[in-house]
Design an enzyme around this catalytic site. Structure first.
Site, PDB file in Angstrom:
ATOM      1  N   LYS A   1     -72.103 -19.837  80.063  1.00 21.71           N
ATOM      2  CA  LYS A   1     -72.717 -18.499  80.414  1.00 21.71           C
ATOM      3  C   LYS A   1     -72.012 -17.352  79.737  1.00 21.71           C
ATOM      4  O   LYS A   1     -72.379 -16.466  79.154  1.00 21.71           O
ATOM      5  CB  LYS A   1     -73.001 -18.442  82.006  1.00 21.71           C
ATOM      6  CG  LYS A   1     -73.876 -19.211  82.355  1.00 21.71           C
ATOM      7  CD  LYS A   1     -74.408 -19.182  83.849  1.00 21.71           C
ATOM      8  CE  LYS A   1     -73.369 -19.588  84.779  1.00 21.71           C
ATOM      9  NZ  LYS A   1     -72.831 -20.852  84.563  1.00 21.71           N
ATOM     10  N   THR A   2     -70.673 -17.233  80.086  1.00 18.54           N
ATOM     11  CA  THR A   2     -69.704 -16.417  79.854  1.00 18.54           C
ATOM     12  C   THR A   2     -69.762 -16.523  78.284  1.00 18.54           C
ATOM     13  O   THR A   2     -69.625 -15.193  77.570  1.00 18.54           O
ATOM     14  CB  THR A   2     -68.347 -16.472  80.400  1.00 18.54           C
ATOM     15  OG1 THR A   2     -68.523 -16.364  81.832  1.00 18.54           O
ATOM     16  CG2 THR A   2     -67.381 -15.257  80.053  1.00 18.54           C
TER      17      THR A   2
ATOM     18  N   ASP B   1     -71.110 -11.905  86.426  1.00 23.48           N
ATOM     19  CA  ASP B   1     -71.061 -13.183  86.687  1.00 23.48           C
ATOM     20  C   ASP B   1     -71.455 -13.148  88.335  1.00 23.48           C
ATOM     21  O   ASP B   1     -71.074 -12.167  89.052  1.00 23.48           O
ATOM     22  CB  ASP B   1     -69.812 -13.581  86.501  1.00 23.48           C
ATOM     23  CG  ASP B   1     -69.676 -15.248  86.536  1.00 23.48           C
ATOM     24  OD1 ASP B   1     -70.785 -15.601  86.457  1.00 23.48           O
ATOM     25  OD2 ASP B   1     -68.731 -16.045  86.480  1.00 23.48           O
TER      26      ASP B   1
ATOM     27  N   THR C   1     -75.213 -19.304  89.352  1.00 28.19           N
ATOM     28  CA  THR C   1     -75.495 -20.712  89.522  1.00 28.19           C
ATOM     29  C   THR C   1     -76.262 -20.970  90.641  1.00 28.19           C
ATOM     30  O   THR C   1     -76.809 -22.072  90.715  1.00 28.19           O
ATOM     31  CB  THR C   1     -74.061 -21.327  89.878  1.00 28.19           C
ATOM     32  OG1 THR C   1     -73.774 -20.705  91.222  1.00 28.19           O
ATOM     33  CG2 THR C   1     -72.920 -21.269  88.834  1.00 28.19           C
TER      34      THR C   1
ATOM     35  N   ARG D   1     -66.722 -27.307  79.615  1.00 23.78           N
ATOM     36  CA  ARG D   1     -65.495 -26.699  79.942  1.00 23.78           C
ATOM     37  C   ARG D   1     -64.595 -28.271  80.245  1.00 23.78           C
ATOM     38  O   ARG D   1     -63.442 -28.108  80.289  1.00 23.78           O
ATOM     39  CB  ARG D   1     -65.533 -26.060  81.162  1.00 23.78           C
ATOM     40  CG  ARG D   1     -64.314 -25.375  81.834  1.00 23.78           C
ATOM     41  CD  ARG D   1     -64.606 -24.534  83.079  1.00 23.78           C
ATOM     42  NE  ARG D   1     -65.435 -23.298  82.840  1.00 23.78           N
ATOM     43  CZ  ARG D   1     -66.051 -22.608  83.540  1.00 23.78           C
ATOM     44  NH1 ARG D   1     -65.964 -23.019  84.952  1.00 23.78           N
ATOM     45  NH2 ARG D   1     -66.538 -21.293  82.982  1.00 23.78           N
TER      46      ARG D   1
END
Length: 340
Positions: free
Chosen positions: A65-66, A110, A159, A218
Site C-alpha cells: 500500500k505504501t 496510513d 487494513t 514484505r
C-alpha cells in the site's frame, strides 16, 4: 535496548525496504488488474493536467500500500507527504500538513480508519473543495475562515475497511483492494529483489521461498535477506534449495509459511479450547499476542490457507489444522460454533 539503538535499527530496516521498493508502476510485481487500472487512471489524469482522483487502498499489511502511494506520486511528478492517522491527534496537526502541500502533491495517510471524527470533518471539505475550514476565535466572536488549498491527491490506506466512516470512504474516487500474492507473483518479486541485492539464488530456491512467504512481499524480502546471511556465512554465498530448507527451519517457518506464533495460535485453539470456538480477545491473551496483530497479521493468512475459521461465536480450528499437528479432530468440531 536503549532508544538510540532502537531508532538506528528502525532506520536501517526502513532503508533496506526503500531499496527494494519499486518507484515505477512497470516495476511493481503482481496485482495485474490493479496495475492495469491504475495505469489508465494516471495516464488520463496526466493528459488532462489534473491531479489523480483520491485513492483508497485496503488490504493486509505488507502487500504494497505504501509502495503504491510512492509510485503514484512519482508517476504524477508530485511531492509525497506520508503520515499515519494515529500521529494526527489534533486538527492543527492535519491543518499544518494540508497548508504545506503543493499543487499536485500526494498526501498518504496510513491506518486511515483510525482518524478522529474532528479530523475527518476537515478532510471532507479539503477533498471535495480543496479548502480548509478553520475557526478563528472563541465563543461569540468565533468566525469561520476558508483557506484555499492546492489541488492534491489523498491516498488513504487501511487494513480494516469496515472501520472507515462511510462519508469518508465515499469521497475517494478510486478504490483498490490488494489481496495476498500467489507463489508465481512472489517468484517475480523475489527474482527482482535478488538482482537488486546482488544475491545469487537458484530458481529452485526462489520457487521454494515464494511458497513459504505468506503471500506477502514484505515477508518474502525479509526472508530473502536472512537467507542471504545464511548463504554468506555457511555456504559459498549462493542461496540454494538446501540453504532455504536449513534457513527456514532455523527461523521456525514450515513449508506452508506458518511461523512459530501461527502454530502456537492453532495449538492453543486445539489443545486449550477443544478446537474452538474461542473469542479473539481470549485467544490473544492465551498466546501473549496483541489482538490487533492477531486479527491483522496472523488470522488472514491462516484463514486463507484453510487452517482457521471465523464463526459467529469465535475462532475454530479446521481439519487441516488438526492434520498439521497429527491430531485426530473431535467429532463434528467444525460445526460446534454454528449450533447456537
Amino acid at each position: 535496548m536503549n532508544e538510540s539503538m532502537l531508532t538506528r535499527e528502525m532506520v536501517e530496516g526502513d532503508e533496506q525496504e526503500q531499496v527494494l521498493r519499486p518507484k515505477l508502476l512497470k516495476d511493481f510485481q503482481g496485482q495485474a488488474m490493479l496495475k492495469e487500472n491504475l495505469r489508465i487512471f494516471i495516464d488520463a489524469a496526466r493528459q488532462r493536467s489534473e491531479p489523480l482522483d483520491h485513492v483508497f487502498i485496503s488490504g493486509p499489511p505488507g502487500l504494497g500500500k505504501t509502495t503504491i502511494a510512492a509510485i503514484i506520486a512519482h508517476e504524477m511528478d508530485g511531492e509525497l507527504k506520508a503520515t499515519s492517522a494515529p500521529a494526527l491527534e489534533k486538527p492543527k496537526d492535519l491543518a499544518g500538513i494540508l497548508t504545506t502541500l503543493q499543487e499536485g502533491s500526494v498526501l498518504f495517510i496510513d491506518e486511515v480508519h483510525r482518524l478522529k471524527p474532528a479530523l475527518e470533518e476537515i478532510l471532507y471539505i479539503a477533498m471535495e473543495d480543496f479548502e480548509l475550514d478553520w475557526i478563528i476565535g472563541q465563543g461569540p466572536t468565533a468566525r469561520t475562515v476558508r483557506i484555499p488549498l492546492p489541488k492534491f491527491t489523498l491516498i488513504g490506506a487501511t487494513t480494516k475497511t469496515g472501520q472507515v466512516a462511510a462519508p469518508l470512504h465515499t469521497r475517494f474516487g478510486i478504490n483498490f483492494r490488494i489481496g495476498f500474492y500467489s507463489p508465481e507473483e512472489l517468484y517475480h518479486v523475489l527474482d527482482r529483489s535478488s538482482r537488486i541485492l546482488e544475491t545469487n539464488i537458484t530458481k529452485e530456491a526462489v520457487l521454494m521461498l515464494s511458497q513459504c512467504s505468506r503471500g506477502t512481499p514484505r515477508v518474502a524480502n525479509r526472508l530473502l535477506r536472512r537467507l542471504r546471511d545464511y548463504a554468506q556465512i555457511l555456504a559459498d554465498g549462493v542461496i540454494t534449495k538446501d540453504i532455504v530448507t536449513f534457513g527456514l527451519d532455523k527461523l521456525g517457518i514450515d513449508s506452508f509459511g506458518l511461523e512459530q506464533q501461527d502454530r502456537r495460535i492453532l495449538s492453543a485453539i486445539i489443545n486449550h479450547f477443544d478446537g474452538g470456538p474461542v473469542g479473539a480477545e481470549t485467544l490473544a491473551i492465551s498466546v501473549g499476542e496483541a489482538i490487533e496483530s492477531l486479527e491483522d497479521f496472523y488470522e488472514p493468512f491462516m484463514i486463507q490457507q484453510g487452517f482457521l475459521k471465523r464463526t459467529p461465536r469465535g475462532r475454530t480450528a479446521t481439519k487441516k489444522a488438526y492434520e498439521l499437528f497429527n491430531i485426530e479432530p473431535l467429532e463434528d468440531h467444525e460445526d460446534q460454533g454454528l449450533l447456537f
